[in-house]
Motif scaffolding. Structure first.
Motif, PDB file in Angstrom:
ATOM      1  N   LEU A 191      22.876 -12.719  58.830  1.00  0.00           N
ATOM      2  CA  LEU A 191      23.641 -11.769  59.630  1.00  0.00           C
ATOM      3  C   LEU A 191      22.972 -11.512  60.972  1.00  0.00           C
ATOM      4  N   SER A 192      21.660 -11.279  60.979  1.00  0.00           N
ATOM      5  CA  SER A 192      20.972 -10.983  62.238  1.00  0.00           C
ATOM      6  C   SER A 192      20.991 -12.181  63.183  1.00  0.00           C
ATOM      7  N   THR A 193      20.849 -13.392  62.646  1.00  0.00           N
ATOM      8  CA  THR A 193      20.907 -14.582  63.503  1.00  0.00           C
ATOM      9  C   THR A 193      22.297 -14.757  64.092  1.00  0.00           C
ATOM     10  N   SER A 194      23.326 -14.522  63.298  1.00  0.00           N
ATOM     11  CA  SER A 194      24.704 -14.634  63.801  1.00  0.00           C
ATOM     12  C   SER A 194      24.982 -13.606  64.893  1.00  0.00           C
ATOM     13  N   VAL A 195      24.468 -12.392  64.712  1.00  0.00           N
ATOM     14  CA  VAL A 195      24.657 -11.351  65.735  1.00  0.00           C
ATOM     15  C   VAL A 195      23.962 -11.749  67.028  1.00  0.00           C
ATOM     16  N   LEU A 196      22.758 -12.316  66.909  1.00  0.00           N
ATOM     17  CA  LEU A 196      22.013 -12.711  68.107  1.00  0.00           C
ATOM     18  C   LEU A 196      22.721 -13.846  68.841  1.00  0.00           C
ATOM     19  N   VAL A 197      23.262 -14.817  68.112  1.00  0.00           N
ATOM     20  CA  VAL A 197      24.021 -15.900  68.744  1.00  0.00           C
ATOM     21  C   VAL A 197      25.257 -15.346  69.441  1.00  0.00           C
ATOM     22  N   THR A 198      25.882 -14.353  68.840  1.00  0.00           N
ATOM     23  CA  THR A 198      27.056 -13.735  69.456  1.00  0.00           C
ATOM     24  C   THR A 198      26.692 -13.035  70.771  1.00  0.00           C
ATOM     25  N   LEU A 199      25.562 -12.337  70.773  1.00  0.00           N
ATOM     26  CA  LEU A 199      25.141 -11.630  71.981  1.00  0.00           C
ATOM     27  C   LEU A 199      24.817 -12.583  73.128  1.00  0.00           C
ATOM     28  N   PHE A 200      24.303 -13.769  72.800  1.00  0.00           N
ATOM     29  CA  PHE A 200      23.901 -14.717  73.841  1.00  0.00           C
ATOM     30  C   PHE A 200      24.860 -15.905  73.914  1.00  0.00           C
ATOM     31  N   HIS A 201      26.129 -15.668  73.574  1.00  0.00           N
ATOM     32  CA  HIS A 201      27.052 -16.801  73.549  1.00  0.00           C
ATOM     33  C   HIS A 201      27.385 -17.316  74.952  1.00  0.00           C
ATOM     34  N   MET A 202      27.278 -16.462  75.981  1.00  0.00           N
ATOM     35  CA  MET A 202      27.616 -16.918  77.325  1.00  0.00           C
ATOM     36  C   MET A 202      26.673 -17.992  77.839  1.00  0.00           C
ATOM     37  N   PRO A 203      25.351 -17.754  77.851  1.00  0.00           N
ATOM     38  CA  PRO A 203      24.462 -18.840  78.309  1.00  0.00           C
ATOM     39  C   PRO A 203      24.448 -20.027  77.354  1.00  0.00           C
ATOM     40  N   LEU A 204      24.778 -19.814  76.104  1.00  0.00           N
ATOM     41  CA  LEU A 204      24.782 -20.918  75.150  1.00  0.00           C
ATOM     42  C   LEU A 204      25.958 -21.863  75.388  1.00  0.00           C
ATOM     43  N   MET A 205      27.096 -21.311  75.786  1.00  0.00           N
ATOM     44  CA  MET A 205      28.335 -22.075  75.843  1.00  0.00           C
ATOM     45  C   MET A 205      28.667 -22.594  77.241  1.00  0.00           C
ATOM     46  N   GLN A 206      27.709 -22.570  78.154  1.00  0.00           N
ATOM     47  CA  GLN A 206      27.983 -23.112  79.486  1.00  0.00           C
ATOM     48  C   GLN A 206      28.257 -24.605  79.385  1.00  0.00           C
ATOM     49  N   ALA A 207      29.362 -25.042  79.993  1.00  0.00           N
ATOM     50  CA  ALA A 207      29.764 -26.448  79.865  1.00  0.00           C
ATOM     51  C   ALA A 207      28.805 -27.392  80.570  1.00  0.00           C
ATOM     52  N   THR A 208      28.135 -26.932  81.632  1.00  0.00           N
ATOM     53  CA  THR A 208      27.282 -27.825  82.412  1.00  0.00           C
ATOM     54  C   THR A 208      25.808 -27.697  82.050  1.00  0.00           C
ATOM     55  N   SER A 209      25.317 -26.485  81.927  1.00  0.00           N
ATOM     56  CA  SER A 209      23.873 -26.307  81.711  1.00  0.00           C
ATOM     57  C   SER A 209      23.521 -25.595  80.413  1.00  0.00           C
ATOM     58  N   GLY A 210      24.519 -25.258  79.603  1.00  0.00           N
ATOM     59  CA  GLY A 210      24.233 -24.533  78.370  1.00  0.00           C
ATOM     60  C   GLY A 210      23.700 -25.436  77.275  1.00  0.00           C
ATOM     61  N   VAL A 211      23.330 -24.809  76.164  1.00  0.00           N
ATOM     62  CA  VAL A 211      22.843 -25.569  75.014  1.00  0.00           C
ATOM     63  C   VAL A 211      24.002 -26.311  74.357  1.00  0.00           C
ATOM     64  N   ARG A 235      32.897 -25.687  74.420  1.00  0.00           N
ATOM     65  CA  ARG A 235      33.180 -24.259  74.265  1.00  0.00           C
ATOM     66  C   ARG A 235      34.327 -24.097  73.277  1.00  0.00           C
ATOM     67  N   SER A 236      33.971 -23.932  72.008  1.00  0.00           N
ATOM     68  CA  SER A 236      34.996 -23.806  70.970  1.00  0.00           C
ATOM     69  C   SER A 236      34.437 -22.954  69.834  1.00  0.00           C
ATOM     70  N   LEU A 237      35.345 -22.547  68.966  1.00  0.00           N
ATOM     71  CA  LEU A 237      34.937 -21.711  67.832  1.00  0.00           C
ATOM     72  C   LEU A 237      34.074 -22.497  66.857  1.00  0.00           C
ATOM     73  N   ARG A 238      34.394 -23.791  66.651  1.00  0.00           N
ATOM     74  CA  ARG A 238      33.609 -24.568  65.693  1.00  0.00           C
ATOM     75  C   ARG A 238      32.186 -24.772  66.178  1.00  0.00           C
ATOM     76  N   SER A 239      31.993 -24.969  67.493  1.00  0.00           N
ATOM     77  CA  SER A 239      30.633 -25.133  68.000  1.00  0.00           C
ATOM     78  C   SER A 239      29.849 -23.835  67.914  1.00  0.00           C
ATOM     79  N   PHE A 240      30.512 -22.719  68.157  1.00  0.00           N
ATOM     80  CA  PHE A 240      29.853 -21.413  68.078  1.00  0.00           C
ATOM     81  C   PHE A 240      29.410 -21.117  66.647  1.00  0.00           C
ATOM     82  N   LEU A 241      30.330 -21.264  65.692  1.00  0.00           N
ATOM     83  CA  LEU A 241      29.997 -20.982  64.293  1.00  0.00           C
ATOM     84  C   LEU A 241      28.993 -21.990  63.752  1.00  0.00           C
TER      85      LEU A 241
END
Length: 817
Positions: A109-129, A133-139
């Motif tokens: 639960l805590s890891t999922s919450v942290l990924v949710t909080l930092f989803h913007m820098p994670l999901m950058q199409a050019t420089s993100g991890v 940018r989709s639900l399957r990649s996030f989950l």
């Protein structure tokens, strides 16, 4: 001519491939043997080798790896996930959450919450991890970061000997739960988002998903039926037929293929089919053991090298970095600026997520701050599954090449650091044990009681099970962890009948006599555990060694388990006429050495029908004999634990000196004082004076400790009347009167509890050891164990852990307490 040249070229290529594969496997094995000395798991040596090969750009090796794994790369990880699924029990998800599950869920639960909080820098199409940018990649990213590599964690806990510490046990259980839940979520996600880019009618996806679930249910029925059939053809103790095991593996492969035919990823299908297999049983154990052996020896080192050697950049990335394309050469990721921020970001986010949730759950479970943080670090360990997920995400276009490399380096860094945390936990546990006196007198009744129980055969189980149940306080009593050790002599016959890796001990003795004995012991222990309920955990162990060395296995087990007491059967057994037989010298030797070297208290039980106490009588009459000394104090503590059992009626017998004995004691004291004074005036001739003074001082100190301890015992257990404990006091003059008193009680009581009396200095036991047959039992214990004492009264001889000998100190003042 052309055909023969082509054949020779192909043959040369295959020879080169086999040679290069052999180099990888040998190098990986050597590297693992070196790194294992610093507790690094196998996955780290494989990763290190793959990264080095990728860095030095071994092109021919790259071509060889890709030639093979390019064809079968999508299937090589399926056996790993299948074995992982077999080791898990999904039925635990339907039960009330245990402490292990609560810690695992908190980390997820805590890891999922942290990924949710930092989803913007994670999901950058050019420089993100994450590139997509989709639900399957996030989950998927949240599930992978929350996942714990339970096989790596279990191996680390075993190698570092922290599996029996509070943190280690919690981490291993929580790691398995976390691994099962997150992998199941990824498998479900693969069913929902299968064949991305393929447009189906709205009815196709639900139908395929339902079909996969049907396959999983069918797998559960088929696997259990086959396991029972194969188990009936191959009874425990005999070598498993290879053909039967191959049939089970073939059925599993067919079910996995059926799942993949329904457009489910074959690896996830293998995991779901493995999850449907029974996690218990000999067939499952052997299937997992054989699969893991082949994987760790052959497949996984090559697979990790394939993943590391596939770290290449696309044409766009190469041109952006200013590296022009060279004809016939594809640039490696290593040539681009290293994505340090991605490695750091992913590592910190995953670690913080685990630390936050798991440490909070650990604190609620009563762990300290350092232990809670260590728990979170252990549950953050990564492994082969994370490498597979990175490869799958890269192939699906979810992450870029740089992110792929960042995740691989994150896994390597994580796996390298985690053993250091384990070493820290091991050192904390050893320090706490080193400065803690082991034994019942120093055991906290609110914590789990740990016992090591030696077993000569199935005939010992009922007696020792009764004692274990009495010590925990009966049904509904405290928690008990019993380590049942089958004491089997290593002979030429048993040595020839050993099969490595065939059972829960790591070895199986296929000798029919030994296997039958162990089967009967297992059935009796299973029956006891089922009757005792959830508060009792019985773990089976095997001490397979010569009688000269058997004590070492028992002492090591007691030290690793941090046991408070070792329970051993007497080497003699009662005949049908009620007398004791001559006994087995080998078991007597093992008992003697355990009494001498055990890292905790020891109790030897002389059985005269003790197993029937709980069945024939509403109240079992037990008497504890207290004369004095540390062993008698430990016996009194053991009796206090037994008094909590509703079926035990305990009586405390204190034996004190009468007027005659007191006069003899004063005369002996005066003689010692005169000798000390005479020797002192004479200039220390012979050194008898200081020794006599020291003996007198120790005797007086011992008597004071005895009086204080018994007074506290009387106040808590006798005067309060909480457990209905009786009290007797007998005044005797010498050993003869003491024996007469004990004989007078033998018809009334069914169990005598007495201390061994090593440090007892009393006129009441002087001379008794001159006629002793078994000196290891002490003077009183030897009398009670003799054939002419009683036919019905069992005896429990207790020895307290000798802390002075362990710490090598002379005075109580310098004890580390």
């Amino acid at each position: 001519m052309d055909c023969s040249m082509t054949s020779s070229i192909l043959s040369a290529n295959y020879n080169t491939i086999l040679f290069e594969f052999g180099i990888i496997l040998v190098t990986s094995k050597v590297l693992h043997a070196l790194l294992r000395k610093v507790y690094q798991p196998r996955v780290f040596s494989d990763l290190l080798l793959g990264i080095v090969l990728a860095q030095f750009r071994v092109l021919s090796l790259t071509n060889a790896i890709n030639l093979v794994f390019g064809k079968i790369g999508g299937f090589v990880f399926a056996p790993y996930l299948f074995a992982l699924g077999v080791e898990m029990d999904p039925g635990t998800l339907l039960d009330a959450p245990t402490a292990d599950a609560a810690v695992a869920y908190a980390g997820i639960l805590s890891t999922s919450v942290l990924v949710t909080l930092f989803h913007m820098p994670l999901m950058q199409a050019t420089s993100g991890v994450v590139h997509e940018r989709s639900l399957r990649s996030f989950l998927g990213l949240a599930a992978v970061l929350a996942n714990t590599a339970s096989p790596v964690l279990t191996r680390l806990a075993t190698d570092l000997k922290i599996a029996k510490t509070a943190v280690g046990r919690l981490a291993v259980g929580a790691g398995l739960a976390s691994d099962m839940v997150t992998t199941m979520l990824i498998a479900v996600g693969s069913m929902i988002w299968r064949d991305a880019g393929v447009v189906d009618s709205p009815i196709v996806q639900p139908v395929l998903t339902a079909a996969v679930l049907v396959v999983v249910v069918v797998s559960a029925f088929v696997s259990r039926a086959m396991a029972e059939w194969v188990g009936g053809r191959n009874p425990e103790g005999r070598r498993m037929r290879g053909f039967d095991l191959s049939l089970v593996a073939l059925a599993a492969a067919a079910l996995c293929w059926l799942g993949s035919a329904l457009r489910l990823d074959v690896n996830m299908a293998a995991f779901l089919v493995g999850l449907a297999f029974p996690s218990q049983g000999r067939v499952s154990r052997l299937l997992v053991s054989k699969t893991n052996f082949v994987l760790s020896s052959l497949v996984l080192p090559l697979y990790v090298c394939h993943v590391c050697l596939s770290l290449r950049q696309t044409t766009d990335d190469v041109e952006v970095a200013g590296l022009g394309r060279v004809e016939g050469f594809r640039a490696f990721v290593m040539e681009l600026p290293f994505p340090w921020w991605k490695v750091l970001f992913v590592t910190v986010m995953g670690t913080l997520g685990k630390l936050t949730g798991c440490a909070a759950a650990g604190l609620l479970r009563g762990l300290g701050w350092l232990e809670a943080l260590a728990l979170g670090m252990l549950l953050n360990v990564k492994g082969y599954f994370h490498i597979y997920c990175a490869q799958a995400a890269f192939d699906a276009g979810i992450i870029t090449d740089k992110s792929f490399m960042a995740i691989i380096f994150m896994v390597a860094l994580n796996v390298a650091v985690t053993p250091m945390v384990g070493v820290g936990i091991a050192s904390w546990a050893r320090r706490s044990v080193q400065w803690r006196l082991m034994g019942l007198q120093h055991h906290d009744p609110s914590t789990e009681l740990r016992l090591v129980v030696g077993l000569h055969g199935p005939q010992d189980v009922p007696t020792l099970a009764y004692l274990m149940e009495a010590l925990r306080g009966g049904p509904g009593g405290g928690d008990l962890a019993a380590y049942a050790v089958d004491m089997v002599q290593l002979t030429d016959q048993t040595a020839a009948a050993i099969v490595r890796g065939g059972g829960f001990d790591g070895v199986t003795v296929v000798d029919e006599e030994v296997s039958e004995m162990r089967r009967l012991i297992g059935e009796a222990l299973d029956a006891y555990q089922a009757e005792a309920g959830e508060g009792v955990k019985v773990r089976r162990l095997l001490a397979l060694s010569s009688f000269q060395d058997m004590h070492g296995d028992i002492c090591i087990c007691a030290e690793d388990a941090m046991a408070a007491l070792v329970l051993l059967p007497f080497h003699k057994a009662q005949r049908l006429d009620g007398t004791m037989d001559a006994g087995h010298f080998g078991f007597r030797l093992a008992n003697q050495k355990v009494l001498q070297l055990a890292p905790c208290s020891v109790a030897v039980v002389v059985d005269r029908g003790l197993a029937h106490l709980g069945h024939r009588e509403a109240q079992a009459q037990v008497v504890v004999v207290f004369i004095g000394g540390a062993d008698d104090r430990e016996a009194l503590t053991l009796a206090a634990l037994m008094s909590r059992h509703p079926g035990v009626r305990l009586t405390a017998l204190r034996v004190v000196q009468n007027a005659t004995a007191q006069a003899r004691a004063r005369a002996r004291t005066s003689l010692f004082e005169t000798k000390a004074a005479t020797t002192g005036r004479g200039g220390g001739g012979g050194g008898g004076g200081p020794a006599a003074s020291s003996a007198l001082g120790q005797e007086e100190a011992q008597m004071q400790v005895d009086d204080k301890f018994f007074a506290e015992f009387y106040r808590k257990h006798v005067a309060g009347g909480k457990h209905g404990m009786g009290y007797l006091e007998k005044h005797v003059a010498d050993g003869a009167e003491l024996v007469a008193v004990l004989r007078g009680l033998q018809a009334e009581y069914r169990l005598f509890v007495v201390g061994r009396g090593r440090d007892r200095s009393s006129v009441l036991t002087e001379g008794l050891d001159e006629w002793a047959e078994c000196l290891e039992l002490g003077p009183v214990g030897d009398i009670l164990a003799s054939s002419d004492f009683s036919n019905t009264a069992s005896v429990l001889i207790v020895q307290q852990y000798d802390a002075k000998k362990h710490y090598k100190v002379i005075d109580e003042e310098f004890m580390p307490l």
